[in-house]
Design a protein around this motif. Structure first.
Motif, PDB file in Angstrom:
ATOM      1  N   LEU A   1     -51.269  -6.431  10.836  1.00 33.70           N
ATOM      2  CA  LEU A   1     -51.820  -5.809  12.040  1.00 33.70           C
ATOM      3  C   LEU A   1     -53.278  -6.230  12.245  1.00 33.70           C
ATOM      4  N   VAL A   2     -54.049  -6.284  11.150  1.00 34.14           N
ATOM      5  CA  VAL A   2     -55.433  -6.747  11.218  1.00 34.14           C
ATOM      6  C   VAL A   2     -55.485  -8.195  11.697  1.00 34.14           C
ATOM      7  N   VAL A   3     -54.591  -9.034  11.166  1.00 38.46           N
ATOM      8  CA  VAL A   3     -54.517 -10.439  11.566  1.00 38.46           C
ATOM      9  C   VAL A   3     -54.245 -10.566  13.062  1.00 38.46           C
ATOM     10  N   THR A   4     -53.320  -9.770  13.559  1.00 41.54           N
ATOM     11  CA  THR A   4     -52.958  -9.822  14.981  1.00 41.54           C
ATOM     12  C   THR A   4     -54.133  -9.432  15.864  1.00 41.54           C
ATOM     13  N   LEU A   5     -54.830  -8.344  15.497  1.00 44.06           N
ATOM     14  CA  LEU A   5     -55.969  -7.872  16.290  1.00 44.06           C
ATOM     15  C   LEU A   5     -57.104  -8.891  16.321  1.00 44.06           C
ATOM     16  N   PHE A   6     -57.249  -9.669  15.251  1.00 46.85           N
ATOM     17  CA  PHE A   6     -58.329 -10.646  15.192  1.00 46.85           C
ATOM     18  C   PHE A   6     -57.936 -11.974  15.828  1.00 46.85           C
ATOM     19  N   TYR A   7     -56.753 -12.478  15.495  1.00 45.22           N
ATOM     20  CA  TYR A   7     -56.392 -13.836  15.886  1.00 45.22           C
ATOM     21  C   TYR A   7     -55.980 -13.976  17.348  1.00 45.22           C
ATOM     22  N   VAL A   8     -55.235 -13.022  17.872  1.00 44.60           N
ATOM     23  CA  VAL A   8     -54.713 -13.177  19.237  1.00 44.60           C
ATOM     24  C   VAL A   8     -55.841 -13.330  20.264  1.00 44.60           C
ATOM     25  N   PRO A   9     -56.867 -12.439  20.282  1.00 47.84           N
ATOM     26  CA  PRO A   9     -57.963 -12.653  21.240  1.00 47.84           C
ATOM     27  C   PRO A   9     -58.730 -13.951  20.975  1.00 47.84           C
ATOM     28  N   ALA A  10     -58.896 -14.314  19.683  1.00 47.51           N
ATOM     29  CA  ALA A  10     -59.622 -15.545  19.355  1.00 47.51           C
ATOM     30  C   ALA A  10     -58.870 -16.771  19.856  1.00 47.51           C
ATOM     31  N   ILE A  11     -57.544 -16.778  19.704  1.00 48.26           N
ATOM     32  CA  ILE A  11     -56.729 -17.903  20.177  1.00 48.26           C
ATOM     33  C   ILE A  11     -56.803 -18.018  21.699  1.00 48.26           C
ATOM     34  N   VAL A  12     -56.713 -16.875  22.389  1.00 49.04           N
ATOM     35  CA  VAL A  12     -56.781 -16.879  23.853  1.00 49.04           C
ATOM     36  C   VAL A  12     -58.147 -17.382  24.323  1.00 49.04           C
ATOM     37  N   THR A  13     -59.223 -16.962  23.623  1.00 52.51           N
ATOM     38  CA  THR A  13     -60.583 -17.326  24.034  1.00 52.51           C
ATOM     39  C   THR A  13     -60.885 -18.800  23.806  1.00 52.51           C
ATOM     40  N   TYR A  14     -60.526 -19.314  22.633  1.00 56.66           N
ATOM     41  CA  TYR A  14     -60.991 -20.651  22.262  1.00 56.66           C
ATOM     42  C   TYR A  14     -59.943 -21.754  22.410  1.00 56.66           C
ATOM     43  N   LEU A  15     -58.665 -21.397  22.550  1.00 59.54           N
ATOM     44  CA  LEU A  15     -57.626 -22.431  22.583  1.00 59.54           C
ATOM     45  C   LEU A  15     -56.827 -22.477  23.875  1.00 59.54           C
ATOM     46  N   MET A  16     -56.873 -21.413  24.680  1.00 56.31           N
ATOM     47  CA  MET A  16     -56.163 -21.433  25.953  1.00 56.31           C
ATOM     48  C   MET A  16     -56.943 -22.250  26.973  1.00 56.31           C
ATOM     49  N   PRO A  17     -56.274 -22.874  27.938  1.00 50.58           N
ATOM     50  CA  PRO A  17     -56.987 -23.633  28.989  1.00 50.58           C
ATOM     51  C   PRO A  17     -57.974 -22.761  29.739  1.00 50.58           C
TER      52      PRO A  17
ATOM     53  N   SER B   1     -58.795 -22.639  32.784  1.00 51.29           N
ATOM     54  CA  SER B   1     -58.339 -22.149  34.082  1.00 51.29           C
ATOM     55  C   SER B   1     -57.459 -20.911  33.979  1.00 51.29           C
ATOM     56  N   SER B   2     -57.021 -20.580  32.756  1.00 51.22           N
ATOM     57  CA  SER B   2     -56.078 -19.467  32.590  1.00 51.22           C
ATOM     58  C   SER B   2     -56.759 -18.107  32.552  1.00 51.22           C
ATOM     59  N   HIS B   3     -58.107 -18.070  32.399  1.00 50.26           N
ATOM     60  CA  HIS B   3     -58.772 -16.776  32.404  1.00 50.26           C
ATOM     61  C   HIS B   3     -60.196 -16.926  32.922  1.00 50.26           C
ATOM     62  N   SER B   4     -60.713 -15.828  33.514  1.00 51.90           N
ATOM     63  CA  SER B   4     -62.014 -15.846  34.152  1.00 51.90           C
ATOM     64  C   SER B   4     -63.121 -15.573  33.139  1.00 51.90           C
ATOM     65  N   HIS B   5     -64.377 -15.709  33.618  1.00 54.17           N
ATOM     66  CA  HIS B   5     -65.524 -15.424  32.753  1.00 54.17           C
ATOM     67  C   HIS B   5     -65.526 -13.961  32.326  1.00 54.17           C
ATOM     68  N   ASN B   6     -65.200 -13.040  33.251  1.00 56.78           N
ATOM     69  CA  ASN B   6     -65.193 -11.614  32.918  1.00 56.78           C
ATOM     70  C   ASN B   6     -64.120 -11.289  31.884  1.00 56.78           C
ATOM     71  N   SER B   7     -62.950 -11.916  32.017  1.00 59.87           N
ATOM     72  CA  SER B   7     -61.903 -11.673  31.019  1.00 59.87           C
ATOM     73  C   SER B   7     -62.308 -12.237  29.669  1.00 59.87           C
ATOM     74  N   ASN B   8     -63.053 -13.364  29.661  1.00 61.17           N
ATOM     75  CA  ASN B   8     -63.578 -13.917  28.414  1.00 61.17           C
ATOM     76  C   ASN B   8     -64.511 -12.930  27.730  1.00 61.17           C
ATOM     77  N   LYS B   9     -65.387 -12.316  28.533  1.00 65.10           N
ATOM     78  CA  LYS B   9     -66.336 -11.356  27.964  1.00 65.10           C
ATOM     79  C   LYS B   9     -65.617 -10.129  27.408  1.00 65.10           C
TER      80      LYS B   9
ATOM     81  N   LEU C   1     -62.481 -10.025  26.320  1.00 58.55           N
ATOM     82  CA  LEU C   1     -61.785 -10.453  25.103  1.00 58.55           C
ATOM     83  C   LEU C   1     -62.752 -10.547  23.926  1.00 58.55           C
ATOM     84  N   SER C   2     -63.928 -11.130  24.177  1.00 54.93           N
ATOM     85  CA  SER C   2     -64.932 -11.261  23.122  1.00 54.93           C
ATOM     86  C   SER C   2     -65.385  -9.891  22.639  1.00 54.93           C
ATOM     87  N   LEU C   3     -65.548  -8.955  23.582  1.00 55.13           N
ATOM     88  CA  LEU C   3     -65.938  -7.592  23.216  1.00 55.13           C
ATOM     89  C   LEU C   3     -64.854  -6.941  22.370  1.00 55.13           C
ATOM     90  N   PHE C   4     -63.581  -7.257  22.705  1.00 53.17           N
ATOM     91  CA  PHE C   4     -62.465  -6.678  21.952  1.00 53.17           C
ATOM     92  C   PHE C   4     -62.476  -7.156  20.504  1.00 53.17           C
TER      93      PHE C   4
END
Length: 318
Positions: A253-269, A271-279, A281-284
């Motif tokens: 569960l700890v792995v999921t909470l840490f890795y999923v937002p990190a993967i979305v932030t640094y590895l997703m294209p 164009s798939s998310h805005s600057h506000n969604s990045n912020k 996610l980073s806050l999360f």
């Protein structure tokens, strides 16, 4: 043309001396709610992780490899959040949301150091659980004290070396304005966008580092847990299956909470998310995940709860 705020003229060029953070919102009510919410989560993170460290150090029953790694994780979470959140809280109502050029480099370095070290440490913790479940008779030889120190030392070394290189290759680029970071801290890509040269090659380097130090540990964790689940399902005792799965589920569960937002932030294209969604996610993953770790490990872990009761009873008897 005038010189941008936080920049100085040098010959025919303008050099940035300060960066300025873009606020989450210009609405005062939203700023107030966000400030108190983040402050509460930050205090909870500090208290919860300090408590985990104290309990696992004081109680001899928790002097095992699993809790050695958990102490390391709790220390990382404290340092991880402290590299960005105090500055964010100070800036919440400040008119001048600025950070010096050197301060920005230091913030990026320490945030990246803790992030990459945690990626590697979570993989080391998965290895510990794999050996404990799949090779219990060899556990004391495969995961002894020396191995624990070697694994944690390797995690920290990776974080130090990668971020010395990564921070250096970003902050040796020329920054001549604009100098407004569309984020609440000095993260890699938002800062890199402000460089006044072509940064395509630098972005490729960052992507490669993200793949190596986010996806590779994540895949190693998934492989470890595939073997763990296979072993659990073949256990003859239902109680043994339940106890083992409960212990491993906390880490997963700890792995999921840490890795999923990190993967979305640094590895997703991009164009798939805005600057506000990045912020957001980073806050999360920089506040919510570190706050949840002590709760996950203490609420689902009988040994930690028993150790906490023993500690409280000793304090009350003094």
């Amino acid at each position: 043309m005038g010189i941008a705020r936080g920049a100085v003229a040098s010959g025919n060029h303008t050099t940035v001396t300060h960066f300025f953070f873009e606020p989450f919102s210009n609405v005062l009510e939203i700023q107030i709610v966000l400030f108190f919410l983040v402050l509460l989560m930050y205090i909870s993170t500090l208290v919860g992780n300090l408590l985990i460290i104290m309990i696992s150090v004081v109680d001899p029953a928790l002097h095992s490899p699993m809790y050695f790694f958990l102490r390391n994780l709790s220390f990382l979470e404290i340092a991880y959040t402290s590299s960005t959140i105090p500055k964010f809280l100070v800036d919440s109502f400040a008119h001048d949301k600025s950070i010096s050029f050197v301060g920005c480099a230091m913030q990026m370095y320490f945030f990246g150091l803790m992030g990459i070290t945690e990626c590697c440490l979570l993989a080391a913790m998965a290895y510990d659980r794999y050996v404990a479940v799949c090779h219990p008779l060899r556990y004391t030889t495969m995961v002894n004290q020396i191995v624990c120190f070697q694994l944690s030392g390797a995690c920290w070394l990776m974080g130090v070396l990668v971020n010395v290189w990564q921070t250096t290759f970003i902050f040796t680029l020329p920054f001549c304005g604009p100098n407004i970071i569309n984020h609440f801290f000095c993260d890699l890509l938002p800062v890199l966008k402000l460089a006044c040269v072509d940064t395509f090659r630098n972005e490729i380097y960052i992507y490669i580092v993200a793949v190596v130090f986010i996806m590779v540990p994540f895949l190693l964790i998934l492989v470890s847990y595939a073997w763990i689940l296979h072993t659990i399902f073949n256990m003859p005792s239902a109680e043994g299956r339940r106890k083992t799965f409960s212990t491993c589920f906390s880490h997963l569960l700890v792995v999921t909470l840490f890795y999923v937002p990190a993967i979305v932030t640094y590895l997703m294209p991009k164009s798939s998310h805005s600057h506000n969604s990045n912020k957001l996610l980073s806050l999360f993953y920089s506040v919510m995940s570190p706050m949840m770790n002590p709760l996950i490990y203490s609420l689902r872990n009988k040994e930690v709860k028993q150790a906490l009761r023993r500690l409280i009873s000793r304090k009350m008897s003094l």
